[in-house]
Design an enzyme around this catalytic site. Structure first.
Site, PDB file in Angstrom:
ATOM      1  N   GLU A  56       5.690 -27.337 -58.728  1.00  0.00           N
ATOM      2  CA  GLU A  56       6.460 -28.359 -59.456  1.00  0.00           C
ATOM      3  C   GLU A  56       7.665 -28.782 -58.629  1.00  0.00           C
ATOM      4  OE1 GLU A  56       7.961 -27.354 -63.315  1.00  0.00           O
ATOM      5  OE2 GLU A  56       6.119 -26.365 -63.926  1.00  0.00           O
TER       6      GLU A  56
ATOM      7  N   GLU B 248       6.286 -19.907 -65.735  1.00  0.00           N
ATOM      8  CA  GLU B 248       7.621 -19.335 -65.502  1.00  0.00           C
ATOM      9  C   GLU B 248       7.965 -18.233 -66.514  1.00  0.00           C
ATOM     10  OE1 GLU B 248      10.105 -22.760 -65.727  1.00  0.00           O
ATOM     11  OE2 GLU B 248       9.724 -23.358 -63.670  1.00  0.00           O
TER      12      GLU B 248
ATOM     13  N   HIS C 123      13.219 -36.005 -68.538  1.00  0.00           N
ATOM     14  CA  HIS C 123      12.882 -35.389 -67.258  1.00  0.00           C
ATOM     15  C   HIS C 123      11.949 -36.330 -66.504  1.00  0.00           C
ATOM     16  CE1 HIS C 123      14.421 -31.167 -67.738  1.00  0.00           C
ATOM     17  NE2 HIS C 123      14.739 -31.759 -68.862  1.00  0.00           N
TER      18      HIS C 123
HETATM   19  C1  GAL Z   1      10.147 -26.416 -65.033  1.00  0.00           C
HETATM   20  C2  GAL Z   1       9.099 -26.087 -66.092  1.00  0.00           C
HETATM   21  C3  GAL Z   1       8.455 -27.359 -66.593  1.00  0.00           C
HETATM   22  C4  GAL Z   1       9.507 -28.340 -66.994  1.00  0.00           C
HETATM   23  C5  GAL Z   1      10.401 -28.606 -65.833  1.00  0.00           C
HETATM   24  C6  GAL Z   1      11.453 -29.630 -66.160  1.00  0.00           C
HETATM   25  O1  GAL Z   1      10.938 -25.328 -64.706  1.00  0.00           O
HETATM   26  O2  GAL Z   1       8.091 -25.255 -65.575  1.00  0.00           O
HETATM   27  O3  GAL Z   1       7.643 -27.039 -67.713  1.00  0.00           O
HETATM   28  O4  GAL Z   1      10.249 -27.807 -68.054  1.00  0.00           O
HETATM   29  O5  GAL Z   1      11.028 -27.406 -65.442  1.00  0.00           O
HETATM   30  O6  GAL Z   1      12.301 -29.866 -65.081  1.00  0.00           O
END
Ligand code: GAL
Length: 643
Positions: A295, A142, A346
């Protein structure tokens, strides 16, 4: 179909790795993204690499039947890098220099950072370019950090010289005759750092364009270093839907595979709509080719300042929602929930509670379902309707000094997509300068900035037989952010719409107005004159009473609609369904079809209602491997067609 997620074995010990192997088999994991944030372990000191630990994990994963999406770790430089290259740390708009202790601490314009990033990418590719486990490369993570430092200033000037050719042209483009901003030498030109009052709009827009090109250049450097040693596809994960630091059309042309990260920003039906919005955008940036959900959160729904969980069944619905719209599988951040560190709360496929948990049981069931979708791989989705998206238009609407704080580029796109989604229509996104002839209906919800070429293209689209809905505040400025003179929008588009906007009249915060058929509207109104268009609705308030609010114009073979205000949700939905000629059923069953080139197709169904839906006829459901004749509330099915 890929199933798996970010895997960070360096946070755990051998006993956990053994359990990971067993649980990955149970959950049908076949792809792990490894090494995203591993720079400090891979290169403990500048130029000294330690690959032994990674060798062991790749071999272990491979032996366990799990392929690897190998990442370059460049989104999080280690502390030694900061100390060796303090000038490579990012500087905020108001001059504060950030430091390590989080992630994303680098400036993309810093030569030291770019060299270090290229070197570690090359070293990884040299070692693992042909490793049997590696099936994909994941450059960076990102590209989100912006920077306003001196390296940025120098690179920005070079970019501006290329774009404008001369200082005179730059002064003209930025309108520096206003407020005594005229530049007498290139050294005087800066990135848009903090100022005490409105910033120059042209400077802002060019900075955004420059930064996007910088991201592409940084990505290309790593990609090309990898390609010297590996023939596996290269991607970089973009954060959708709200990410705007790079022109995603341009990025789509650079990557071998489009991949996105998606975290809904509201629960329930809003999350389902947001999933469709993100997935349709990803497929569009991929040029219609299959793409990959890199993701998602197993139990993550962002809601302002909190992270909510998902309801039972939602992991499957979100996963199927993405695959329905072209994703070649579904991956998560992350495999195992971290015990320590900034993202310990998370969610993950294996939560803190371990495998004996609702989350892991659902993940396992989703893994089994995705495994049964193998035959869908490579098939694509076609849409007859498009929403126009242009990064320039988005960035243009970020400038200071617009007439209303309620003008919202991203929100306008989401509203348009949502109305179409609720009408059961599959939607592409398209650029205003693309060939649009294959679409029967196009919505332009927020093209404040519209280039001459874009305006001419839209005119051509309508005259060739398309139906176009243009919404307020579109085509008010050209690609330099200079106002269109003589009436908005840009002339070729005005001809297609048969109207001329003479004056814009923002509404007060929270103010509602009523149009001639009783529809409520907010945010904005315009004094609009018909130049051939038929008036469909008029205003009923103040000086606009009796003047057109919504118009329709036959032009060539097609039709141009202009909506000069923002309708409330039911009114907007009714307008969309009226133009499309479809029913106005409330949101119910989402249906999307993927087609293979050999004539096979699969219908993806998601029941968002609270009632059981009967299918017209029983069909084979890939998700269960059995015939299905009804869908329970919240249920999904993937029906095999034509065979
Ligand atoms: C994404 C990121 C991950 C992690 C995730 C948490 O945007 O690429 O590394 O931080 O969010 O929700």
């Amino acid at each position: 179909m890929f199933f798996g997620g970010d895997y960070n074995p360096e946070q755990w010990d051998e006993a956990v790795w053994k359990e990971d192997d067993a649980l990955m088999r149970r959950a049908r994991v076949n792809l792990a993204t490894v090494g995203v944030f591993s720079w400090a372990l891979l290169e403990p000191e500048e130029g000294r690499y330690d690959f032994a630990w990674l060798d062991a994990h790749l071999d272990r994963l491979h032996a366990n039947g799990v392929s690897v999406d190998l990442a370059t770790p460049t989104a999080s430089p280690p502390p030694w890098f900061t100390l060796a290259h303090p000038d490579a740390m990012p500087v905020t708009r108001d001059g504060a220099r950030h430091i390590h202790g989080s992630r994303d601490t680098y400036c993309l314009a810093s030569p030291a950072y770019r060299t270090a990033a290229r070197n570690i990418a090359r070293a990884l590719a040299e070692r693992y370019g042909e490793h049997p486990a590696v099936v994909m490369w994941h450059v960076h993570n990102e590209y989100v950090t912006l920077c306003w430092c001196d390296h940025t200033a120098a690179a920005f000037r070079d970019w501006l010289r290329d774009r404008h050719g001369s200082l005179e042209a730059l002064n003209e483009a930025w309108g520096t005759a206003f407020w005594s901003q005229r530049y007498g030498s290139w050294e005087q030109v800066l990135p848009p750092r903090a100022t005490n009052w409105h910033q120059n709009p042209g400077q802002h827009l060019d900075f955004r364009r420059f930064w996007s090109d910088l991201v592409l250049a940084a990505f290309r450097e790593q990609r090309d270093a990898i390609r010297e040693h590996s023939d596996r596809p290269v991607t970089t994960n973009m954060m959708l839907p709200g990410y705007q630091n790079v022109d995603l059309w341009a990025l789509g042309r650079e990557v071998d595979v489009i991949s996105i990260d998606h975290y809904p920003d509201a629960p329930g039906l809003d999350a389902a709509a947001d999933t469709a919005f993100a997935a349709d955008r990803a497929r569009s940036f991929a040029g219609g080719r299959p793409w990959l959900l890199m993701e998602q959160g197993a139990n993550t729904v962002y809601d302002g300042d909190r992270i909510l969980g998902k309801e039972p069944g939602e992991i499957l619905r979100h996963t199927i929602g993405h695959i329905a719209r072209g994703s070649e599988g579904a991956l998560f951040f992350q495999w195992r929930q971290s015990r320590a560190g900034a993202e310990q709360w998370h969610s993950a496929m294996v939560p803190h509670a371990g495998a004996d948990s609702r989350i892991f049981r659902e993940v396992q069931a989703v893994g089994e379902a995705v495994e049964r979708l193998g035959e869908v791989e490579g098939s694509t989705v076609t849409a007859e309707v498009a929403v126009l998206h242009d990064a320039d238009a988005w960035w243009a609407m970020e400038v200071d000094g617009l007439p209303s704080a309620d003008l919202d580029y991203h929100g306008s796109l989401r509203r348009a997509h949502r109305a179409l989604w609720e009408a059961g229509v599959t939607v592409d996104f398209a650029h205003p300068e693309h060939d649009l002839s294959r679409y029967r209906f196009i919505v332009a919800p927020a093209l404040f900035l519209l280039s001459d070429a874009g305006a001419a293209n839209l005119r051509r689209y309508v005259s060739g037989g398309g139906t176009l809905l243009v919404q307020h505040f579109t085509g008010f400025v050209d690609e330099y952010l200079h106002a269109r003179l003589g009436g908005y929008p840009a002339t070729p588009l005005r001809e297609a719409l048969g109207i001329r906007v003479e004056e814009h009249r923002p509404l007060r915060r929270g103010e509602h107005i009523v149009l001639s058929d009783g529809t409520r509207a907010t945010v904005w109104s315009e004094l609009l004159r018909s130049e051939g268009a038929e008036t469909v609705l008029t205003y009923t308030h103040g000086m606009l009473t009796g003047h057109p609010a919504l118009t329709r114009h036959r032009f060539g073979q097609g039709e141009g609609w202009y909506l000069s205000t923002r309708l409330d949700d039911p009114g907007y939905a009714a307008l969309i369904t009226r133009i499309l000629g479809v029913g106005t059923e409330p949101p119910g069953v989402e249906s999307v079809t993927r087609h293979a080139t050999d004539g096979r197709s699969w219908e993806f169904l998601l029941n968002h209602t609270a009632t059981t839906i009967s299918l017209p006829e029983s069909a084979h459901d890939l998700l269960t491997g059995a015939p299905v004749s009804e869908l329970p509330p919240g249920g999904c099915a993937v029906l095999r067609k034509n065979r």
